[in-house]
Design a protein around this motif. Structure first.
Motif, short mmCIF file in Angstrom:
data_model
loop_
_atom_site.label_atom_id
_atom_site.label_comp_id
_atom_site.label_asym_id
_atom_site.label_seq_id
_atom_site.Cartn_x
_atom_site.Cartn_y
_atom_site.Cartn_z
N ARG A 60 -14.99 24.77 -4.49
CA ARG A 60 -13.64 25.36 -4.49
C ARG A 60 -13.09 25.47 -5.91
O ARG A 60 -12.55 26.51 -6.30
CB ARG A 60 -12.70 24.52 -3.61
CG ARG A 60 -11.28 25.09 -3.56
CD ARG A 60 -10.44 24.49 -2.49
NE ARG A 60 -10.84 24.87 -1.15
CZ ARG A 60 -10.61 26.07 -0.62
NH1 ARG A 60 -10.02 27.02 -1.32
NH2 ARG A 60 -10.99 26.33 0.61
N GLU A 115 -12.07 28.89 -7.92
CA GLU A 115 -10.67 29.01 -8.38
C GLU A 115 -10.63 29.27 -9.88
O GLU A 115 -9.76 30.02 -10.37
CB GLU A 115 -9.90 27.74 -8.03
CG GLU A 115 -9.57 27.63 -6.54
CD GLU A 115 -8.87 26.32 -6.19
OE1 GLU A 115 -8.85 25.41 -7.05
OE2 GLU A 115 -8.37 26.21 -5.05
N ASP A 173 -9.12 32.17 -3.30
CA ASP A 173 -8.61 32.65 -2.00
C ASP A 173 -9.59 33.58 -1.31
O ASP A 173 -9.70 33.59 -0.08
CB ASP A 173 -7.27 33.36 -2.21
CG ASP A 173 -6.18 32.41 -2.66
OD1 ASP A 173 -6.29 31.20 -2.32
OD2 ASP A 173 -5.25 32.85 -3.34
N GLN A 174 -10.28 34.37 -2.10
CA GLN A 174 -11.22 35.35 -1.54
C GLN A 174 -12.42 34.68 -0.88
O GLN A 174 -12.80 35.02 0.25
CB GLN A 174 -11.72 36.28 -2.64
CG GLN A 174 -12.89 37.18 -2.23
CD GLN A 174 -13.56 37.82 -3.43
OE1 GLN A 174 -12.90 38.15 -4.42
NE2 GLN A 174 -14.88 37.98 -3.36
N ARG A 175 -12.99 33.69 -1.55
CA ARG A 175 -14.22 33.07 -1.05
C ARG A 175 -13.84 31.86 -0.18
O ARG A 175 -13.61 30.76 -0.69
CB ARG A 175 -15.12 32.67 -2.22
CG ARG A 175 -15.62 33.88 -3.00
CD ARG A 175 -16.67 33.55 -4.02
NE ARG A 175 -17.15 34.73 -4.71
CZ ARG A 175 -18.13 35.54 -4.28
NH1 ARG A 175 -18.74 35.25 -3.14
NH2 ARG A 175 -18.49 36.60 -4.96
N ASP A 176 -13.80 32.09 1.12
CA ASP A 176 -13.30 31.07 2.05
C ASP A 176 -14.30 30.69 3.14
O ASP A 176 -13.93 30.12 4.16
CB ASP A 176 -11.99 31.54 2.69
CG ASP A 176 -12.17 32.84 3.49
OD1 ASP A 176 -13.29 33.41 3.50
OD2 ASP A 176 -11.19 33.29 4.11
N GLU A 177 -15.59 31.00 2.93
CA GLU A 177 -16.61 30.71 3.95
C GLU A 177 -17.76 29.89 3.36
O GLU A 177 -18.22 30.15 2.25
CB GLU A 177 -17.18 32.01 4.53
CG GLU A 177 -16.15 32.85 5.28
CD GLU A 177 -16.73 34.16 5.77
OE1 GLU A 177 -16.02 34.84 6.58
OE2 GLU A 177 -17.84 34.54 5.37
N TYR A 181 -12.51 25.38 4.39
CA TYR A 181 -13.43 26.50 4.54
C TYR A 181 -13.72 26.83 6.01
O TYR A 181 -13.75 25.94 6.86
CB TYR A 181 -14.76 26.19 3.84
CG TYR A 181 -14.69 26.29 2.34
CD1 TYR A 181 -14.50 27.52 1.72
CD2 TYR A 181 -14.80 25.16 1.54
CE1 TYR A 181 -14.43 27.62 0.34
CE2 TYR A 181 -14.72 25.24 0.16
CZ TYR A 181 -14.53 26.48 -0.44
OH TYR A 181 -14.46 26.57 -1.80
N LYS A 182 -13.93 28.10 6.27
CA LYS A 182 -14.44 28.55 7.56
C LYS A 182 -15.96 28.31 7.55
O LYS A 182 -16.63 28.63 6.57
CB LYS A 182 -14.14 30.03 7.76
CG LYS A 182 -14.73 30.63 9.03
CD LYS A 182 -14.49 32.13 9.09
CE LYS A 182 -15.20 32.75 10.29
NZ LYS A 182 -15.04 34.23 10.32
N ARG A 201 -16.98 37.03 0.75
CA ARG A 201 -16.18 35.89 1.19
C ARG A 201 -16.99 34.58 1.13
O ARG A 201 -16.44 33.49 1.34
CB ARG A 201 -15.65 36.10 2.61
CG ARG A 201 -14.87 37.39 2.80
CD ARG A 201 -14.00 37.34 4.03
NE ARG A 201 -12.87 36.42 3.86
CZ ARG A 201 -11.73 36.76 3.26
NH1 ARG A 201 -11.55 37.98 2.81
NH2 ARG A 201 -10.75 35.87 3.14
N ALA A 236 -18.40 31.42 -0.16
CA ALA A 236 -18.16 30.47 -1.26
C ALA A 236 -19.43 29.69 -1.57
O ALA A 236 -19.72 29.39 -2.73
CB ALA A 236 -17.04 29.51 -0.90
#
Length: 525
Positions: A171, A175, A181-185, A205-206, A230, A232
């Motif tokens: 994360r 950042e 914010d874009q990479r959330d998986e 994270y999803k 998306r 991460a």
């Protein structure tokens, strides 16, 4: 005198059973284990009474409610408890698959217990702990060679905490690039340890989970479908908890890297890989080793252990600080890490674990570490070959050789006899064996997970196999005997109600236990 048949591998075992209260219930007011002499007046005049100089905020209003008990009764109490415990130094221990119970050389325990270690304080000046910093740095160098990573931190206290730390670094890395914010998986696999998905989820994270393809390996084509802008990161154990080793892992990391993701590797258990393959060559940006699995330090109840966390150079600035580095002839604690995620554990982790692991590595050397991997794989495949001969046992998914462990299944035996893997677990205790089923989710039905490591001899393996074979035969001939086990253990059956899942029934301390007992008595009256 009857001659014992030593050719028969199933032991005639009966564990000691004591109706032993906990030590607080042995309290006898006024009883002492040691009588201390009265302090001489001259000493009091010189240094005081040892209490009045303390700040009032540090002085207790009343003495702690500790049990008062004689020395011989303390000794008797703990020896009795030890007789009611099965442990790695007591029995043939191959039944803690994924937890890796191997033999820990006692000389390493002597080193860790040296006053040179036990009398250190974490707030000492760096100049006074050069020896420990040197050992920590040299262990870092060993880990770099073993993994291909560029820098290591020994702060995390477990594998799960290392996974959480790596998810935090992922994360922070995105950042720093403006893509947080874009990479959330985070992508993982169904075979991997649940902590991989759980720790990433805690970071917000999803989770995307890959399932097996037609050959039983994680599905590479599905990875290509789900990876995106998306993504991460990708986290995986390899070999995974079922014992399957994905030989195409570099193709997985390549796909994720092309999408801009970070690849991190759960190498908590690397017993089958030492000196054979490394995280760097598989394309990973981070990895961790559990010193309390691969490197022969104690588990320490999952707490005061160590997950050694390594990163490639571009992620050094995100490590939890400080890290130990060499500067000229001195060893320093470097806190100058621009994007550090901050501490994940107090001070520098657990130094006794660092010293034990370093001693173990130095005693083996490079060739010895490779021997560890080769013997672990050999032992596992010997076990695998013989267990598949047992009626009712199987090893789902990949056919053929596994690496250092296997998650087996009693699905057929359960279907044909009604005896479950939990029943067999309890029956194994009658022959002085530990036996582990699986963590959830149960991707293998009626599972049991075994890992012999390099510590186990052929004779040990034969004894374990004979016990499993004997119990499987019992299941087909007299299933109720297995279902009602254990018979020779210190405890017959654990009450399998909701105690582990119901906080209202937990009692972490003696005081909380007494409080809850009083509450129950009040309700009943």
């Amino acid at each position: 005198m009857q001659k014992i048949n030593r050719e028969h591998k199933v032991r005639n075992f009966h564990q000691a059973k004591w109706d032993e209260p906990i030590i607080f219930e042995l309290h006898n007011s006024g009883e002492r284990g040691v009588s201390l002499p009265k302090v001489e007046c001259e000493i009091v005049e010189c240094v005081g009474d040892g209490v009045s100089a303390l700040p009032a905020s540090l002085i207790r209003k009343s003495a702690p409610e500790l049990p008062e008990i004689s020395q011989n009764r303390v000794l008797r109490h703990y020896l009795r408890l030890s007789q009611e415990t099965l442990g790695a130094a007591f029995n043939v221990e191959i039944g803690q698959g994924t937890c890796t119970m191997k033999y820990s050389p006692k000389v390493n325990e002597e080193i860790a217990a040296s006053p040179k270690m036990t009398e250190l304080h974490p707030l000492q000046d760096e100049s006074t702990v050069q020896g420990l910093l040197e050992v920590t740095h040299k262990l870092d160098l060993c880990m770099r060679e073993i993994s291909g990573m560029d820098y290591f931190s020994f702060q995390p206290g477990s594998g799960t905490q290392s996974l959480f730390t790596m998810a935090s670094i992922v994360r922070a890395y995105h950042e720093s690039k403006g893509e947080g914010d874009q990479r959330d998986e985070i992508i993982t696999t169904i075979f991997s340890h649940p902590s991989q998905a759980a720790t990433a989820a805690v970071k917000g994270y999803k989770i995307i989970t890959l399932y097996p393809d037609k050959d039983g390996f994680p599905d590479l084509e599905k990875l290509k479908e789900v990876v995106s802008e998306r993504t991460a990161g990708f986290v995986v154990a390899n070999p995974e908890d079922t014992g399957i080793y994905n030989t195409r892992i570099k193709e997985f990391t390549k796909v994720v890297h092309e999408a801009g993701g970070v690849c991190y590797y759960d190498q908590a258990n690397a017993n089958g890989l030492l000196g054979i393959t490394r995280a760097k060559e598989a394309g990973f940006d981070m990895c961790f080793f559990n010193l309390h699995k691969t490197f022969s330090t104690p588990h320490a109840c999952g707490g005061p252990a160590t997950g050694a966390l390594g990163v490639v150079a571009k992620l050094k600035q995100f490590l939890p600080g400080p890290i130990v580095e060499k500067q000229g002839n001195q060893y320093i604690l470097n806190s100058d890490l621009k994007h550090s995620i901050g501490k994940v554990r107090s001070f520098q982790g657990v130094p006794q674990m660092i010293v034990r692991a370093y001693a173990w590595i130095r005693s083996l050397g490079a060739e010895g570490l490779k021997d560890v991997a080769e013997i672990a794989v050999l032992n596992n495949n010997y076990l695998y070959h013989h267990i598949l001969k047992i009626r009712g046992a199987s090893a789902p998914y990949i056919k053929g050789q596994r690496l250092e462990q296997v998650r087996y299944s009693w699905e057929q035996l359960t279907r044909e006899t009604g005896v479950s893997t939990d029943d067999i677990s309890r029956r194994m205790a009658d022959f002085a064996h530990q036996y582990w089923t699986s963590h959830h989710p149960y991707v293998v039905p009626e599972p049991f997970t075994l890992e012999p490591t390099e510590s186990t001899s052929k004779s040990d393996l034969d004894e374990y196999i004979a016990s499993l074979t004997h119990i499987a035969k019992e299941a087909y001939e007299n299933p109720e005997k297995v279902k009602n086990a254990p018979y020779n253990s210190s405890i017959h059956r654990v009450d399998e109600q909701d105690y582990f899942d119901n906080p209202e029934k937990w009692a972490i301390t003696w005081r909380s236990y007494l409080k809850k007992v009083k509450e129950v008595e009040k309700i009943r009256s």
